[in-house]
Design a protein around this motif. Structure first.
Motif, PDB file in Angstrom:
ATOM      1  N   LEU A 202       6.917   3.728   7.989  1.00  0.00           N
ATOM      2  CA  LEU A 202       6.698   3.390   9.391  1.00  0.00           C
ATOM      3  C   LEU A 202       5.440   4.091   9.925  1.00  0.00           C
ATOM      4  CD1 LEU A 202      10.341   3.588  10.816  1.00  0.00           C
ATOM      5  CD2 LEU A 202       9.104   1.590   9.936  1.00  0.00           C
ATOM      6  N   ALA A 203       5.217   5.332   9.494  1.00  0.00           N
ATOM      7  CA  ALA A 203       3.996   6.042   9.888  1.00  0.00           C
ATOM      8  C   ALA A 203       2.768   5.329   9.342  1.00  0.00           C
ATOM      9  CB  ALA A 203       4.045   7.487   9.395  1.00  0.00           C
ATOM     10  N   HIS A 204       2.880   4.832   8.113  1.00  0.00           N
ATOM     11  CA  HIS A 204       1.774   4.091   7.498  1.00  0.00           C
ATOM     12  C   HIS A 204       1.463   2.835   8.298  1.00  0.00           C
ATOM     13  CE1 HIS A 204       0.057   1.252   4.455  1.00  0.00           C
ATOM     14  NE2 HIS A 204      -0.650   2.323   4.148  1.00  0.00           N
ATOM     15  N   ALA A 205       2.490   2.077   8.667  1.00  0.00           N
ATOM     16  CA  ALA A 205       2.288   0.865   9.453  1.00  0.00           C
ATOM     17  C   ALA A 205       1.693   1.199  10.820  1.00  0.00           C
ATOM     18  CB  ALA A 205       3.609   0.120   9.612  1.00  0.00           C
ATOM     19  N   ALA A 206       2.169   2.288  11.430  1.00  0.00           N
ATOM     20  CA  ALA A 206       1.649   2.688  12.739  1.00  0.00           C
ATOM     21  C   ALA A 206       0.177   3.070  12.652  1.00  0.00           C
ATOM     22  CB  ALA A 206       2.467   3.855  13.294  1.00  0.00           C
ATOM     23  N   PHE A 207      -0.205   3.764  11.572  1.00  0.00           N
ATOM     24  CA  PHE A 207      -1.604   4.158  11.410  1.00  0.00           C
ATOM     25  C   PHE A 207      -2.494   2.937  11.211  1.00  0.00           C
ATOM     26  CE2 PHE A 207      -5.221   5.439   8.725  1.00  0.00           C
ATOM     27  CZ  PHE A 207      -5.817   6.352   9.580  1.00  0.00           C
ATOM     28  N   LEU A 208      -2.068   1.989  10.389  1.00  0.00           N
ATOM     29  CA  LEU A 208      -2.865   0.776  10.194  1.00  0.00           C
ATOM     30  C   LEU A 208      -3.006  -0.001  11.505  1.00  0.00           C
ATOM     31  CD1 LEU A 208      -1.738  -0.603   6.708  1.00  0.00           C
ATOM     32  CD2 LEU A 208      -3.792   0.706   7.291  1.00  0.00           C
ATOM     33  N   ASP A 209      -1.962   0.004  12.327  1.00  0.00           N
ATOM     34  CA  ASP A 209      -2.057  -0.656  13.630  1.00  0.00           C
ATOM     35  C   ASP A 209      -3.059   0.063  14.514  1.00  0.00           C
ATOM     36  OD1 ASP A 209      -1.003  -2.622  15.631  1.00  0.00           O
ATOM     37  OD2 ASP A 209      -0.433  -0.763  16.658  1.00  0.00           O
TER      38      ASP A 209
ATOM     39  N   LEU B  10      -8.061  -1.802   4.280  1.00  0.00           N
ATOM     40  CA  LEU B  10      -7.132  -0.754   3.866  1.00  0.00           C
ATOM     41  C   LEU B  10      -5.800  -1.351   3.429  1.00  0.00           C
ATOM     42  CD1 LEU B  10      -7.792   1.912   6.650  1.00  0.00           C
ATOM     43  CD2 LEU B  10      -8.556   2.007   4.274  1.00  0.00           C
ATOM     44  N   HIS B  11      -5.363  -2.372   4.140  1.00  0.00           N
ATOM     45  CA  HIS B  11      -4.096  -3.028   3.793  1.00  0.00           C
ATOM     46  C   HIS B  11      -4.175  -3.689   2.432  1.00  0.00           C
ATOM     47  CE1 HIS B  11      -1.110  -6.327   3.804  1.00  0.00           C
ATOM     48  NE2 HIS B  11      -0.371  -5.481   4.489  1.00  0.00           N
ATOM     49  N   ASP B  12      -5.339  -4.275   2.116  1.00  0.00           N
ATOM     50  CA  ASP B  12      -5.511  -5.012   0.855  1.00  0.00           C
ATOM     51  C   ASP B  12      -5.966  -4.129  -0.295  1.00  0.00           C
ATOM     52  OD1 ASP B  12      -4.860  -7.252   2.328  1.00  0.00           O
ATOM     53  OD2 ASP B  12      -6.942  -7.890   2.604  1.00  0.00           O
ATOM     54  N   ARG B  13      -6.307  -2.889  -0.014  1.00  0.00           N
ATOM     55  CA  ARG B  13      -6.906  -1.994  -1.007  1.00  0.00           C
ATOM     56  C   ARG B  13      -5.939  -1.696  -2.152  1.00  0.00           C
ATOM     57  NH1 ARG B  13     -11.000   2.347  -0.371  1.00  0.00           N
ATOM     58  NH2 ARG B  13     -10.581   4.031  -1.848  1.00  0.00           N
TER      59      ARG B  13
ATOM     60  N   VAL C  60      -9.082  -0.647  16.695  1.00  0.00           N
ATOM     61  CA  VAL C  60     -10.480  -0.220  16.817  1.00  0.00           C
ATOM     62  C   VAL C  60     -11.382  -0.957  15.840  1.00  0.00           C
ATOM     63  CG1 VAL C  60     -12.036   1.752  16.613  1.00  0.00           C
ATOM     64  CG2 VAL C  60      -9.775   2.060  17.620  1.00  0.00           C
ATOM     65  N   ALA C  61     -10.903  -1.120  14.606  1.00  0.00           N
ATOM     66  CA  ALA C  61     -11.717  -1.704  13.531  1.00  0.00           C
ATOM     67  C   ALA C  61     -10.849  -2.647  12.703  1.00  0.00           C
ATOM     68  CB  ALA C  61     -12.317  -0.604  12.663  1.00  0.00           C
ATOM     69  N   PRO C  62     -10.614  -3.876  13.182  1.00  0.00           N
ATOM     70  CA  PRO C  62      -9.691  -4.791  12.491  1.00  0.00           C
ATOM     71  C   PRO C  62     -10.087  -5.109  11.057  1.00  0.00           C
ATOM     72  CG  PRO C  62     -10.875  -5.885  14.299  1.00  0.00           C
ATOM     73  CD  PRO C  62     -11.119  -4.436  14.444  1.00  0.00           C
ATOM     74  N   GLU C  63     -11.374  -5.205  10.775  1.00  0.00           N
ATOM     75  CA  GLU C  63     -11.801  -5.502   9.405  1.00  0.00           C
ATOM     76  C   GLU C  63     -11.473  -4.339   8.472  1.00  0.00           C
ATOM     77  OE1 GLU C  63     -15.878  -6.655   9.299  1.00  0.00           O
ATOM     78  OE2 GLU C  63     -15.561  -8.492  10.462  1.00  0.00           O
ATOM     79  N   LEU C  64     -11.666  -3.126   8.939  1.00  0.00           N
ATOM     80  CA  LEU C  64     -11.318  -1.951   8.137  1.00  0.00           C
ATOM     81  C   LEU C  64      -9.814  -1.902   7.904  1.00  0.00           C
ATOM     82  CD1 LEU C  64     -11.893   0.747   6.755  1.00  0.00           C
ATOM     83  CD2 LEU C  64     -11.843   1.839   9.008  1.00  0.00           C
ATOM     84  N   ALA C  65      -9.020  -2.197   8.929  1.00  0.00           N
ATOM     85  CA  ALA C  65      -7.566  -2.184   8.778  1.00  0.00           C
ATOM     86  C   ALA C  65      -7.128  -3.180   7.710  1.00  0.00           C
ATOM     87  CB  ALA C  65      -6.905  -2.514  10.117  1.00  0.00           C
ATOM     88  N   GLN C  66      -7.725  -4.369   7.699  1.00  0.00           N
ATOM     89  CA  GLN C  66      -7.368  -5.358   6.688  1.00  0.00           C
ATOM     90  C   GLN C  66      -7.789  -4.901   5.305  1.00  0.00           C
ATOM     91  OE1 GLN C  66      -5.583  -8.218   7.430  1.00  0.00           O
ATOM     92  NE2 GLN C  66      -5.370  -8.266   5.198  1.00  0.00           N
TER      93      GLN C  66
END
Length: 277
Positions: free
Chosen positions: A26-33, A46-49, A38-44
Motif C-alpha cells: 500500500l505504501a508502494h502504491a501511495a508513493f507511485l500515486d 517506475l510502474h513498468d520497470r 507531479v511526473a506522470p510519465e516517470l510514475a508509469q
C-alpha cells in the motif's frame, strides 16, 4: 554527481480506520500515486520497470499492535513513513509534490482505507535516526576500512534465488553482492580498485563470515502474496588483510542505509542500517 536521500515523512491519521498488518504494498502504491501527481510519465516508467527501483519504502512506524492481521488506527494517530531516493531527479519529485500539495491544501497520503495528513518531511542528517543524505562520490571516497561490519535489519529481508526459492539467512555473498549490483545501478561509480576477486561469491563466502547474529524469521503478507524474511542483527568479520578490499566492503555497508537489502525493498522489506558494535 548522484546524491542519495533518506526522508522520514511524519504523518497523522485523518480518520479512524484499519490497514493490514503488513502494508508495504500500500505504501508502494501511495508513493507511485504521489509521483504520478507531479511526473506522470516517470510514475508509469517506475510502474513498468523490470529492474531494481531507484527508491525504497518502509512500512508505517509508530502504529499500535495488530489484531488478527489488522491494525486499527484512531483519528489523529501520529506515525511516520520512510522513503529513500537515488538521485536529485527522484528527490526533486518528492520536493515538488510537497510544495505543490502545500500550495493547494495540506498534503495527504492514502494507504488503503485510511488517509494521512503530512506534517513534515525530515531529510537533514541528524533530524531523525533514519533520515539523511550523502553524495555517492563522498561514500566512495571514504577511507574507512574496518574489519568488522554490523547491521540492524529493521524489517524482514530475503534474497530471491529464482524458481520461487528464497534465502532468509544473512549470507555475505548475497548481501554484499546484491549491494554491489545496486551500487552500480544507482550510482554508476567505481569502488576502490580491488582486483578480479572482489565480487567472487565464493571468495565472499569464505572471507566475510558471520561472527555474531540474533535473527528470527517472520512471515508477512504483501497484498495477496505471502513473504518470508528475517529481522534482527548480524556482525560480519572480514578476514582480509588488504585495506582497499575492506574499504570497498565498508562503502557498501554504509550504502545499505539508502539501498536496503534483498528483495522487495520498494514494498517495505530489507530496511537496514549499520550499527556500532
Amino acid at each position: 554527481m548522484t546524491t542519495l536521500y533518506s526522508s522520514v515523512i511524519r504523518l497523522h491519521a485523518l480518520q479512524s480506520g484499519s490497514i493490514p498488518q503488513t502494508h508495504g504494498n500500500l505504501a508502494h502504491a501511495a508513493f507511485l500515486d504521489l509521483v504520478r501527481q507531479v511526473a506522470p510519465e516517470l510514475a508509469q516508467a517506475l510502474h513498468d520497470r523490470n529492474a531494481p527501483q531507484p527508491f525504497t519504502l518502509s512500512q508505517l512506524h509508530g502504529l499500535p499492535e495488530p489484531q488478527r492481521g489488522e491494525i486499527h488506527l484512531r483519528e489523529g494517530l501520529e506515525c511516520w513513513l520512510r522513503v529513500t531516493l537515488a538521485g536529485e531527479a527522484m528527490f526533486g519529485v518528492l520536493a515538488q509534490w510537497l510544495l505543490h500539495a502545500h500550495a493547494q491544501a495540506r498534503p495527504t497520503i492514502r494507504l488503503g482505507a485510511v488517509t494521512f495528513g503530512v506534517a513534515e518531511a525530515l531529510t537533514t542528517p541528524g533530524s531523525h535516526p533514519w533520515a539523511g543524505y550523502v553524495a555517492a562520490e563522498e561514500l566512495a571516497a571514504s577511507t574507512r576500512a574496518d574489519d568488522t561490519i554490523a547491521f540492524e535489519f529493521a524489517s524482514p529481508f530475503g534474497f530471491g534465488l529464482g524458481n520461487q526459492r528464497v534465502e532468509i539467512m544473512p549470507r555475505s555473498d548475497l548481501l554484499f553482492g546484491g549491494l554491489h549490483n545496486k551500487w552500480q545501478q544507482w550510482c554508476g561509480l567505481p569502488l576502490p580498485a580491488l582486483g578480479e576477486r572482489e565480487w567472487d561469491y565464493k571468495w565472499l563466502r569464505e572471507n566475510v563470515l558471520v561472527s555474531e547474529w540474533q535473527m528470527q524469521s517472520q512471515m508477512l503478507r504483501l497484498g495477496k502474496s505471502l513473504q518470508v524474511g528475517s529481522v534482527g542483527s548480524v556482525v560480519f568479520k572480514l578476514f582480509e588483510p588488504d585495506a582497499e578490499i575492506r574499504r570497498a566492503l565498508n562503502v557498501l555497508a554504509d550504502f545499505a542505509f539508502f539501498a536496503g537489502v534483498g528483495r522487495k525493498t520498494a514494498q517495505g522489506m530489507g530496511q537496514v542500517r549499520r550499527i556500532v558494535k
